[in-house]
Design an enzyme around this catalytic site. Structure first.
Site, mmCIF file in Angstrom:
data_model
loop_
_atom_site.group_PDB
_atom_site.id
_atom_site.type_symbol
_atom_site.label_atom_id
_atom_site.label_comp_id
_atom_site.label_asym_id
_atom_site.label_seq_id
_atom_site.Cartn_x
_atom_site.Cartn_y
_atom_site.Cartn_z
ATOM 1 C CG HIS B 325 -2.129 -0.866 1.031
ATOM 2 N ND1 HIS B 325 -2.067 -2.215 1.240
ATOM 3 C CD2 HIS B 325 -3.393 -0.609 0.622
ATOM 4 C CE1 HIS B 325 -3.257 -2.744 0.980
ATOM 5 N NE2 HIS B 325 -4.075 -1.802 0.601
ATOM 6 N N GLY B 326 2.051 1.182 0.417
ATOM 7 C CA GLY B 326 2.849 2.401 0.406
ATOM 8 C C GLY B 326 4.205 2.194 1.034
#
Lengths: 349, 475
Positions: B325-326
């Site tokens: 996700h990041g």
């Protein structure tokens, strides 16, 4: 009808031929365009003057907005907005083919090639601030206020003599540009807003969207040209005067930081010169230069800087230009030091 | 190009016409859709179309090598090379800064100042999605679940614009077979497609952007200025916002694909009605969950190698899912929390089974408690996901308890209504929706158009000016 009965069912739903779907889509888009014409026209008009599709979209939307108004098809939307108590600030569609031309000031300042530096005029005539009667600091501007406004609020929570006002997207917004008063009239907004907030000082961020052609006496001035910079200087000066005339004792006009893109960097250097020059002409205005605050030791652009612990920290947002939280706090602390020095609350840090 | 814009509406009319006019000409249709998809992607930054093309070429080349290889070693080599290339692209564009700063800061904590090269890298939109699709394609070819497609088919599959930038993560086994028979222009499931597109627009513009601008953004930006009740509702608000935002993109993507004749897998199924974390992951971002399960969890051994290794595999899968996700530690913590809860749930189930304890009878009260508990565990993890740093997340959680007050000026009736609608909508029974769609599908086309136009007007009137980018674009 017979044809409809021969259509296939999927989960109880009648399928439709592509032609019918196209008709539904076109009716939807066509009618929705009429119902939302005023809003769409405003969106079209907000685009930069030199945008290739601005002329086309405004040219299409203007007659549609007139038809919508004539047929009263804009009324349902107005009703919805009234029911939810929404004030969009939308104005009626512009009647002119071009945005209103700026009045050229009689004393157009000339730009020089001086290197921008922070102008720290000695603070005189500033009132004494106390916890009971704190310094009201108003943070306003364009998208560069995002995070910075909140960083100001957070950084001053422990300082009893300062109160920060920067309401999300009320006192700043992504699309604001001093060069586009037809899209958002910043001085007009401040004339209404400042008496509500009654700030002692304002921290102003502009420049993010200002690199657009200016319509000046009916003439298009391209950014980065000498006439454009002169006209921009007038607009910046007017904005500064509006704040001062509205009762702001001190205006802290923020310079732009070094940018990830060389062309943008060259452009903001020009902006910064304009800001410094205009600030120097007004004793109430302080220009704060942050260009190299976000540069590396060689004066080059860098996304990462070391914090007080020596750790590398990302200062800029994903576009490389706006501030991320650490950048916002770095900037805020830098500016608050200057403000604290002027207003005499350095002991509160 | 964002979905809820005039540009996309115009683009879609052209693509719709081209799609159905060229349907009887498969090769021309493929080139048309490919060009449209690259135009769509290049609208953000045309330079990254070369990246997309590069990922396509490398993975298709590997897939053909896998299929042509005569030995297992040759097949494995081609697979490994493709995975290294895809993960390498992802690592460079998405994780380079994170990795370099993490190494430099770790060394700094030992007193070593390392001047590692820092590059200015722009994250290409949707890179996590199309690289994951590319990897699933090559792995499926390797596992012989799928024969390599033609170069043109695979290029269309990886670039197909509805799902390109934010999913759903559609697998080659789901998409490529749909390319072969020409779609039938006489039978479009248009009422469902319109429903998905319009419900997506409403979720994004009316719910997600409204809650974000009026509650979530201000509270998460300055949690110190808000009391515990406001922070608690900001967390609930974010739970609704991220669901409304992300599922909106999936809905619109699925609807747009459907109107072009393609069926995409479902990506969300009322996730906040989940009665356990395991159930939640069967309902939230389902195509990513499947991907992680099939290509990572099972690849690590799944549940076949004993309990401890199963728990480890669950944890590793969710940690990597978090990192997907990041590039930040907060996402790792978010994934780690979900991994921990999944492992704990599994451990409790195993223990109960060992002791011969029968499952609790499923009563309405128990289900309600399970839903409430699951929702709050998910919300707890969302704090780490949304907060700007780990310290802010801990501070916010602390303030919910230490600064709780029964007043909350920021919680207007409109915000509370938006949160309530966002949660309650997940409990709307599907048959009701299906019945409404069946009725809608029986309306004459002109009436359908008028109804949709008024819906669009209301959505636009209720939304904020401008449309914020979808949250999942950054992933």
């Amino acid at each position: 009808m017979e044809r409809i009965h021969t259509q296939k069912l999927i989960g109880g739903r009648r399928t439709a031929p592509a032609g019918h779907v196209l008709i539904i889509g076109l009716i939807t888009l066509g009618l929705a365009t009429l119902l939302n014409a005023a809003s769409l026209l405003k969106t079209a008009e907000r685009q930069p003057y030199d945008s290739p599709i601005r002329g086309l979209t405004v040219g299409i939307m203007k007659p549609i907005a007139e038809v919508s108004d004539f047929l009263q098809l804009d009324r349902p939307r107005e009703l919805v907005e009234m029911v939810v108590g929404r004030d969009t600030g939308d104005e009626p569609p512009a009647q002119e083919d071009e945005p209103p031309a700026q009045e050229e000031d009689a004393t157009v300042p000339t730009t020089t090639t001086t290197v921008p530096t922070t102008t720290t005029t000695a603070a005189t005539g500033l009132r004494e601030i106390t916890a009971a009667d704190p310094l009201v600091l108003y943070v306003t501007g364009d998208s560069f206020v995002e995070m910075v406004g909140d960083a100001f609020i957070n950084d001053t929570t422990g300082i009893s003599v300062v109160e920060v006002v920067s309401e999300d997207q009320t006192d700043w917004d992504f699309f604001r540009a001093l060069t586009r008063p037809d899209s958002f009239d910043t001085p007009g907004f401040w004339q209404e807003r400042i008496p509500e907030v009654e700030p002692d000082a304002a921290v102003v961020f502009y420049g993010g969207n200002d690199g657009q052609p200016i319509v000046w006496n009916g003439e298009y001035l391209e950014p980065d040209t000498e006439p454009w910079l002169e006209a921009y200087g007038v607009l910046v000066g007017e904005a500064m005067d509006t704040l001062v005339d509205s009762g702001v004792t001190r205006v802290y006009w923020m310079g732009m930081p070094i940018m990830s893109d060389n062309l943008f960097t060259q452009r903001v250097l020009g902006f910064n010169e304009v800001y410094a020059e205009q600030a120097a002409q007004r004793p109430e205005v302080v220009y704060i230069d942050v260009f190299y605050l976000f540069a590396d030791e060689n004066g080059e652009y860098t996304r990462y800087l070391r914090d007080e612990n020596g750790n590398l920290v990302n200062m800029r947002a994903s576009d490389g230009n706006h501030y991320d939280w650490p950048g916002a706090y770095l900037l805020t602390e830098y500016v608050l030091d200057i403000i604290a020095e002027e207003w005499g609350f350095t002991d509160q840090f | 190009m964002l979905f809820p814009t005039v540009q996309f509406a115009t683009f879609m009319v052209v693509v719709f016409l081209g799609n159905w006019l060229l349907m009887q000409h498969p090769i021309r249709w493929r080139w048309f859709i490919l060009a449209a998809s690259y135009f769509f992607y290049g609208f953000w930054d045309w330079r990254f179309t070369f990246l997309l093309a590069g990922v396509t070429v490398v993975n298709q080349f590997a897939a053909t090598r896998i299929a042509a290889a005569r030995t297992q070693a040759g097949r494995r080599f081609a697979l490994t090379a493709a995975l290294v290339a895809s993960l390498g692209v992802l690592a460079f564009f998405k994780y380079y800064g994170f990795l370099v700063t993490s190494v430099a800061n770790t060394l700094n904590s030992f007193g070593v100042e390392a001047n590692l090269p820092l590059l200015e890298i722009i994250l290409p939109v949707g890179i996590s999605f199309f690289t994951f699709q590319a990897m699933s394609y090559v792995i499926d070819v390797y596992r012989e679940k799928l024969a390599p497609g033609t170069w043109l088919d695979v290029a269309v599959y990886l670039a197909f614009f509805p799902q390109l930038v934010a999913g759903p993560i559609v697998r080659g086994t789901e998409f490529l077979p749909q390319l072969h028979p020409p779609r039938d222009p006489r039978h479009l499931d248009s009422s469902r497609a319109f429903y998905l597109i319009f419900i997506g627009l409403a979720k994004k513009i009316v719910i997600a952007d409204f809650i974000a601008s009026t509650l979530v953004d201000p509270v998460f930006a300055s949690p110190g200025l808000h009391n515990g009740l406001e922070i608690l509702f900001a967390v609930y608000g974010f739970a609704v916002q991220i669901y409304a935002d992300f599922s909106a993109y999936s809905d619109i993507a699925i609807g747009v694909a459907l109107i072009l004749g393609f069926r995409f897998p479902e990506n969300f199924n009322a996730p906040y009605t989940a009665t356990s974390i395991r159930d939640f992951w069967r309902r939230w971002h389902m195509t990513l969950s499947r991907w992680l399960r099939d290509y990572l969890y099972i690849g690590l051994g799944g549940s076949r190698r004993g309990r401890l290794l199963t728990y480890r595999n669950l944890m590793l899968t969710m940690l990597l899912g978090g990192l997907w996700h990041g590039a930040a530690w907060k996402f790792v913590v978010w994934g780690g929390l979900h991994g921990l809860w999944l492992a704990l749930e599994r451990a409790v189930t195993d223990r109960r089974r060992d002791r011969g304890i029968a499952p609790l009878p499923s009563t309405p009260l128990l289900r309600a408690l399970q839903r409430l508990g699951t929702f709050h565990l998910v919300c707890l993890a969302w704090v780490f996901f949304r907060a700007d740093s780990l310290s802010t997340a801990f501070s916010m959680i602390g303030r919910i308890f230490t600064a709780f007050e029964m007043s909350a000026p920021i919680l207007t009736p409109a915000v509370l209504l938006a949160i309530a609608v966002g949660i309650a909508a997940q409990y709307v029974p599907r048959p009701s929706v299906e019945q409404a769609l069946a009725l809608f599908s029986r309306l004459r086309p002109a009436l359908q158009g008028v109804a949709l136009a008024f819906t669009l007007m209301v959505i636009d009137a209720l939304g904020p000016q401008g449309v914020a980018a979808f949250i999942y674009f950054q992933f």
